[in-house]
Design a protein around this motif. Sequence first.
Motif, short mmCIF file in Angstrom:
data_model
loop_
_atom_site.label_atom_id
_atom_site.label_comp_id
_atom_site.label_asym_id
_atom_site.label_seq_id
_atom_site.Cartn_x
_atom_site.Cartn_y
_atom_site.Cartn_z
N ALA A 1 4.49 12.64 -1.61
CA ALA A 1 5.29 13.72 -1.03
C ALA A 1 6.77 13.35 -1.01
N PHE A 2 7.06 12.10 -0.70
CA PHE A 2 8.45 11.63 -0.71
C PHE A 2 9.06 11.72 -2.11
N ILE A 3 8.29 11.33 -3.11
CA ILE A 3 8.78 11.39 -4.49
C ILE A 3 9.05 12.83 -4.91
N LEU A 4 8.17 13.75 -4.56
CA LEU A 4 8.32 15.13 -5.00
C LEU A 4 9.44 15.87 -4.28
N THR A 5 9.78 15.45 -3.07
CA THR A 5 10.81 16.16 -2.31
C THR A 5 12.15 15.44 -2.34
N ASN A 6 12.19 14.20 -2.77
CA ASN A 6 13.41 13.41 -2.74
C ASN A 6 14.44 13.99 -3.72
N LYS A 7 15.71 13.74 -3.46
CA LYS A 7 16.74 14.28 -4.35
C LYS A 7 17.00 13.39 -5.56
N VAL A 8 16.25 12.29 -5.67
CA VAL A 8 16.37 11.40 -6.82
C VAL A 8 14.97 11.07 -7.32
N TYR A 9 14.77 11.12 -8.62
CA TYR A 9 13.53 10.62 -9.21
C TYR A 9 13.87 9.85 -10.48
N SER A 10 13.89 8.54 -10.36
CA SER A 10 14.12 7.69 -11.53
C SER A 10 12.78 7.40 -12.20
N PRO A 11 12.76 7.18 -13.52
CA PRO A 11 11.48 6.95 -14.20
C PRO A 11 10.67 5.81 -13.61
N GLN A 12 11.36 4.78 -13.04
CA GLN A 12 10.61 3.64 -12.51
C GLN A 12 9.92 3.94 -11.19
N PHE A 13 10.17 5.12 -10.59
CA PHE A 13 9.49 5.44 -9.34
C PHE A 13 7.98 5.60 -9.55
N VAL A 14 7.56 5.77 -10.78
CA VAL A 14 6.13 5.87 -11.05
C VAL A 14 5.42 4.59 -10.63
N LEU A 15 6.14 3.46 -10.61
CA LEU A 15 5.56 2.18 -10.20
C LEU A 15 5.05 2.25 -8.77
N TRP A 16 5.73 3.02 -7.93
CA TRP A 16 5.33 3.08 -6.52
C TRP A 16 3.91 3.59 -6.34
N LEU A 17 3.53 4.56 -7.19
CA LEU A 17 2.27 5.27 -6.97
C LEU A 17 1.08 4.62 -7.67
N VAL A 18 1.31 3.82 -8.71
CA VAL A 18 0.18 3.30 -9.49
C VAL A 18 -0.78 2.48 -8.64
#
Length: 504
Positions: free
Chosen positions: A352-369
């Motif tokens: 939810a934080f990733i989808l609503t945040n005002k920044v999404y860098s490609p490396q944020f995918v690491l957080w969810l794996v």
Amino acid sequence: MQETQPHRQAKRARFVIPSRSDSFLAKFTDVAGGPLGSHSAPGAVSPGFFTVERVLIIFTIIAALLGVLIKGYCRANGWETPTHFYATCYSDFPELFRSRGLGEGVVPFFDREGLFEYPVIMGLIAGVTALMVPGSGLDLERTRGYFDLNATLVVAAWIVTVIATARINRRRPWDAAMVALAPGIVLSGFINWDMWAVALLAVGMYFFAREKPALAGVFIGLGTATKLYPVLILGAVLVLALRSGKLRAFFVTAGAAAASWLVVNVPIALMNFEGWRYFFEFTQDRPAGFSSPWFAYNLVAERLRWVQLGPETINSLALYLFVAVCALIALLGISAPRRPRMAQLVFLIVAAFILTNKVYSPQFVLWLVPLLALARPRWRDFLLWQAAEALHWGAVWMFLGQYTSGGSAQNNLDMPYYVLAVFLHMAATAYLMARVAIDIWDPRQDPVRTGRIDDPHGGVFDGARDWLRLDLARPSESLLPWRSAPKVTATLPDGSEGADGRDG
């Protein structure tokens, strides 16, 4: 001929085998001789050198080598705009090495002239590793050395994450193969230092699963001092503490997290307050970042001549939307027929934080794996999501190539296709959130809760009775702390029954 000997029951495996438990994965095991036989007993016989953890480490090293190969063009020719976008080998390591003075001996927070837009531990990692690169200047050899050193440390953090994920649930260690082989990590693991925070959170979750909330809090606090998102796990701990009545687990974990965060941050703030607070000011004042829904909206609004959103408006909308989604997640956690698992709630909150945040860098995918590997270890959903993330990964570099070079649309990825890639990644993440929410509401679909397994990631919450549970359909039957619990009978996933207020 009538059988006179009774059937021998196969020896129960000590851990879950993916080729048996995941029908999708079993289809791809022909090259290895097919799924493991039903009469084998993994974990009961010594595998020799190739233990599960050693195989996972080998997987991680192979995946890391592929990730470094993707950066091969830039390692050979340098990181220059827009070439490093078109070659899909961009990394913050060389960019910040040159633009933030790291290559000239500036250590963030210790040098008052150098401002760094990341939290304290990440800034210290960036500065100290720069001092370890031999030589002087900003030539390609030193820049490459800085990248190689940080990439090596990222691989070490990656391995720590894989092992911690495997050990959190010893019955399902092979789920950590998702972390070891994740295409998203292969593609984006060497963009930034996010893997350090991912590893710290994974270790924190490991200690929490081992009923050591104080140690868990220490690593959560250190992770938050590296990247802010690990603090979100405390929301999941709070919901489960309220559901089970084990409030001490929350206070101990949160207290230890706050203490370790303060130990790292207070000395830096006292020494260089302006440098320390720059990260918070930068985060507050920056406009919508690439690949966020807000940035995508502004792109569309610019082309259609709609009203664009400024930083203050985006900050407010992003905060309100995130709080609203977290409230729904908390309601789900309190009202679900059976108490959710820790990893399920953490995944939902971080997503939810990733989808609503005002920044999404490609490396944020690491957080969810790692969180998905614990929350919903199903390879089909995992690979579909990773395919969407890989498509977005390619789209963002092609769009940035055009964005920074000013090239014509016919030679670049035009805006509409980039926006579609952004919304595809968002849709894939939202789909996973829906699947996890369905598993929470109907535990029979949860791949982890088989037999009498409750919450192997939950530590003190594993097997706990309900203390607070809201019944949305029949409020009068809600379980409230100030009144006696009604005697209820709940059906477990294996068909057995639990009674006297137990959460399944």
